[in-house]
Design an enzyme around this catalytic site. Structure first.
Site, PDB file in Angstrom:
ATOM      1  N   HIS A  17       0.872  -1.198   0.000  1.00 48.86           N
ATOM      2  CA  HIS A  17       0.000   0.000   0.000  1.00 48.86           C
ATOM      3  C   HIS A  17       0.901   1.237   0.000  1.00 48.86           C
ATOM      4  CE1 HIS A  17      -3.803   2.116   1.707  1.00 48.86           C
ATOM      5  NE2 HIS A  17      -2.961   3.045   1.258  1.00 48.86           N
ATOM      6  N   HIS A  19       1.415   5.391  -1.778  1.00 50.03           N
ATOM      7  CA  HIS A  19       0.979   6.509  -2.635  1.00 50.03           C
ATOM      8  C   HIS A  19       2.219   7.107  -3.286  1.00 50.03           C
ATOM      9  CE1 HIS A  19      -3.142   6.628  -0.937  1.00 50.03           C
ATOM     10  NE2 HIS A  19      -2.523   6.140   0.125  1.00 50.03           N
ATOM     11  N   ASN A  45      -5.403   7.098  -6.050  1.00 54.49           N
ATOM     12  CA  ASN A  45      -6.098   8.357  -5.729  1.00 54.49           C
ATOM     13  C   ASN A  45      -5.284   9.585  -6.117  1.00 54.49           C
ATOM     14  OD1 ASN A  45      -4.228   7.861  -3.629  1.00 54.49           O
ATOM     15  ND2 ASN A  45      -5.405   9.084  -2.169  1.00 54.49           N
ATOM     16  N   LYS A 112      -9.608  -0.393  -5.626  1.00 50.17           N
ATOM     17  CA  LYS A 112      -9.580   0.273  -4.327  1.00 50.17           C
ATOM     18  C   LYS A 112     -10.909   0.971  -4.084  1.00 50.17           C
ATOM     19  CE  LYS A 112      -7.924   2.137  -0.518  1.00 50.17           C
ATOM     20  NZ  LYS A 112      -6.726   2.898  -0.181  1.00 50.17           N
ATOM     21  N   HIS A 150     -10.660   1.227   2.031  1.00 47.61           N
ATOM     22  CA  HIS A 150     -10.448   2.274   3.034  1.00 47.61           C
ATOM     23  C   HIS A 150     -11.668   2.195   3.948  1.00 47.61           C
ATOM     24  CE1 HIS A 150      -8.812   6.171   4.513  1.00 47.61           C
ATOM     25  NE2 HIS A 150     -10.033   6.168   5.046  1.00 47.61           N
ATOM     26  N   HIS A 188      -4.768  -0.453   6.094  1.00 47.66           N
ATOM     27  CA  HIS A 188      -4.310   0.306   7.274  1.00 47.66           C
ATOM     28  C   HIS A 188      -5.227   0.125   8.486  1.00 47.66           C
ATOM     29  CE1 HIS A 188      -7.052   2.966   5.173  1.00 47.66           C
ATOM     30  NE2 HIS A 188      -6.136   3.417   4.345  1.00 47.66           N
ATOM     31  N   ASP A 261       1.287   2.632   3.570  1.00 40.71           N
ATOM     32  CA  ASP A 261       0.420   3.791   3.344  1.00 40.71           C
ATOM     33  C   ASP A 261       1.246   5.071   3.314  1.00 40.71           C
ATOM     34  OD1 ASP A 261      -1.882   5.170   2.763  1.00 40.71           O
ATOM     35  OD2 ASP A 261      -2.567   5.312   4.837  1.00 40.71           O
TER      36      ASP A 261
HETATM   37  O1  DOR Z   1      -3.692   9.616   5.541  1.00 47.82           O
HETATM   38  C1  DOR Z   1      -4.016   9.263   4.427  1.00 47.82           C
HETATM   39  N1  DOR Z   1      -3.459   9.806   3.319  1.00 47.82           N
HETATM   40  N2  DOR Z   1      -4.964   8.325   4.301  1.00 47.82           N
HETATM   41  C2  DOR Z   1      -5.467   8.004   3.106  1.00 47.82           C
HETATM   42  O2  DOR Z   1      -6.345   7.175   3.060  1.00 47.82           O
HETATM   43  C3  DOR Z   1      -5.012   8.677   1.883  1.00 47.82           C
HETATM   44  C4  DOR Z   1      -3.679   9.224   2.042  1.00 47.82           C
HETATM   45  C5  DOR Z   1      -3.317  10.207   0.955  1.00 47.82           C
HETATM   46  O3  DOR Z   1      -3.509   9.884  -0.202  1.00 47.82           O
HETATM   47  O4  DOR Z   1      -2.833  11.297   1.268  1.00 47.82           O
HETATM   48 ZN    ZN Z   2      -3.466   4.976   1.532  1.00 49.95          ZN
END
Ligand code: DOR
Ligand code: ZN
Length: 356
Positions: A17, A19, A45, A112, A150, A188, A261
């Site tokens: 996981h 980003h 995202n 997702k 999520h 998470h 995450d």
């Molecule tokens: O804290 C977070 N940041 N939780 C999420 O689910 C998304 C992530 C983000 O993309 O910044």
């Molecule tokens: Zn995430």
């Protein structure tokens, strides 16, 4: 394992996981993941969410181009390999055929589910899963492609610390009832109730666990003042919840595996009138995990958590190369400056006992 070992060698881990963002941010953060992990599940995202296989194809190429630039600049060796595992962002309008496209692409590994308005870039997320996405869920179940969740109910009337618990009752439980064989990842996990759900569920399920939810509790958010760099979603919970997550992970259950995450936001957007949610933990991820496992005399559980349980769940081969961690003082920098981008790494300014 002997508590005084000064290094450990494990099978190369994966991050289930992460980003990566896009553009300059992608170039700034990708190295931190690549230096530790062979593969990573890439969250969809972006500001324009990755909703189709074709978009994922283009995003994957941008990631591979960024990787090629690292190699060209000799930041990583030419031989090193990293595989981005792409995901698609589920919306109210996702077509069931998209599941088939995704599956046959060979590079998309999951969908997702972001409940609409639950977190960063989630406005295009799902407003009503059971009304709008049943056919997609059926296809996912049929094909065996995981749905990554999520698990928060973003209702103004629900206390932020209760959003995961409410989501379990309102969504997870009926989801499992209606789709007994759908593969689910409880992303998470942050509560005792989440851990219990994953432990007791009768279908194929797993949970990812972040370093921040293992290391910190909600007091940490306010200790010595407000700590915006610990603000993530799901928000850190009370100590009893952290303890439940630790217990589940150290139980050796194969249903729990590594998912950082890691969610970079530039410093000015974290230290802001309305700061963004997300911790940048990729910089030291494996050292942070090793430290918390070591503190709990559970280093012997690290390899399965980081390197076996994830690929086993996704039906992918385990990595064949190895990864070394050393017990050595590791002072986490106050800030990272990568070109114009300033990032505050998780644990900034603190010292941990492990490094890579
Ligand atoms: O804290 C977070 N940041 N939780 C999420 O689910 C998304 C992530 C983000 O993309 O910044
Ligand atoms: Zn995430």
């Amino acid at each position: 394992m002997d508590k005084l070992v000064d290094s450990i060698i494990i099978t190369k881990p994966d991050d289930w996981h992460v980003h990566f963002r896009d553009g300059e941010m992608l170039d700034a953060v990708i190295f931190d993941t690549v230096k530790q992990f062979s593969r990573a599940i890439i969250m969809p995202n972006l500001s324009e969410p990755i909703t189709t296989t074709n978009m994922a194809k283009n995003y994957r190429h941008r990631i591979l181009d960024s990787l090629a630039r690292l190699k060209k600049n000799n930041q990583i060796s030419k031989e090193s390999s990293f595989t981005p595992l792409m995901t698609l962002y589920l919306t109210d309008n996702t077509k069931p055929e998209e599941v088939l496209n995704a599956h046959s692409s060979g590079f998309v590994f999951a969908f997702k589910l972001y409940p609409a308005a639950s977190t960063t870039n989630s406005t295009a997320g799902v407003s009503n899963l059971f009304e709008n996405c049943r056919e997609v869920l059926e296809k996912l179940q049929y094909i065996g492609m995981p749905l990554l969740i999520h698990a928060e109910l973003p209702d103004k009337n629900i206390d932020i610390f209760d959003r995961e618990r409410f989501f379990i009752d309102k969504i997870m439980t009926p989801l499992r009832r209606d789709f007994p064989d759908i593969k689910l990842v409880f992303e998470h996990v942050s509560t005792k109730e989440g851990v219990d759900f994953v432990m007791e569920d009768t279908g194929p399920i797993a949970a990812t666990v972040t370093p921040q939810h293992l290391i910190y509790n909600r007091n940490s958010l306010f200790s010595g003042g407000l700590n915006p760099h610990l603000y993530c979603l799901p928000i850190l919970k009370a100590e009893e919840h952290r303890k439940a997550i630790l217990k589940a992970v150290f139980s050796g259950s194969a249903r729990f595996f590594l998912g950082t995450d890691s969610a970079p936001h530039i410093r000015s957007l974290k230290e802001n009138r309305c700061g963004c949610a997300g911790c940048y933990n990729a910089y030291n991820a494996m050292a942070l995990y090793a430290s918390i496992f070591d503190e709990n005399n559970s280093l012997d559980k690290l390899e399965a958590f980081a390197s076996f349980n994830g690929p086993d769940f996704y039906g992918l081969p385990r990595n064949r190369d190895f990864f070394v961690l050393h017990r050595k003082e590791n002072i986490i920098p106050d800030m990272l400056e990568i070109g114009k981008i300033q990032l505050i790494p998780l644990g900034a300014g603190s010292t941990i006992n492990w490094c890579i």
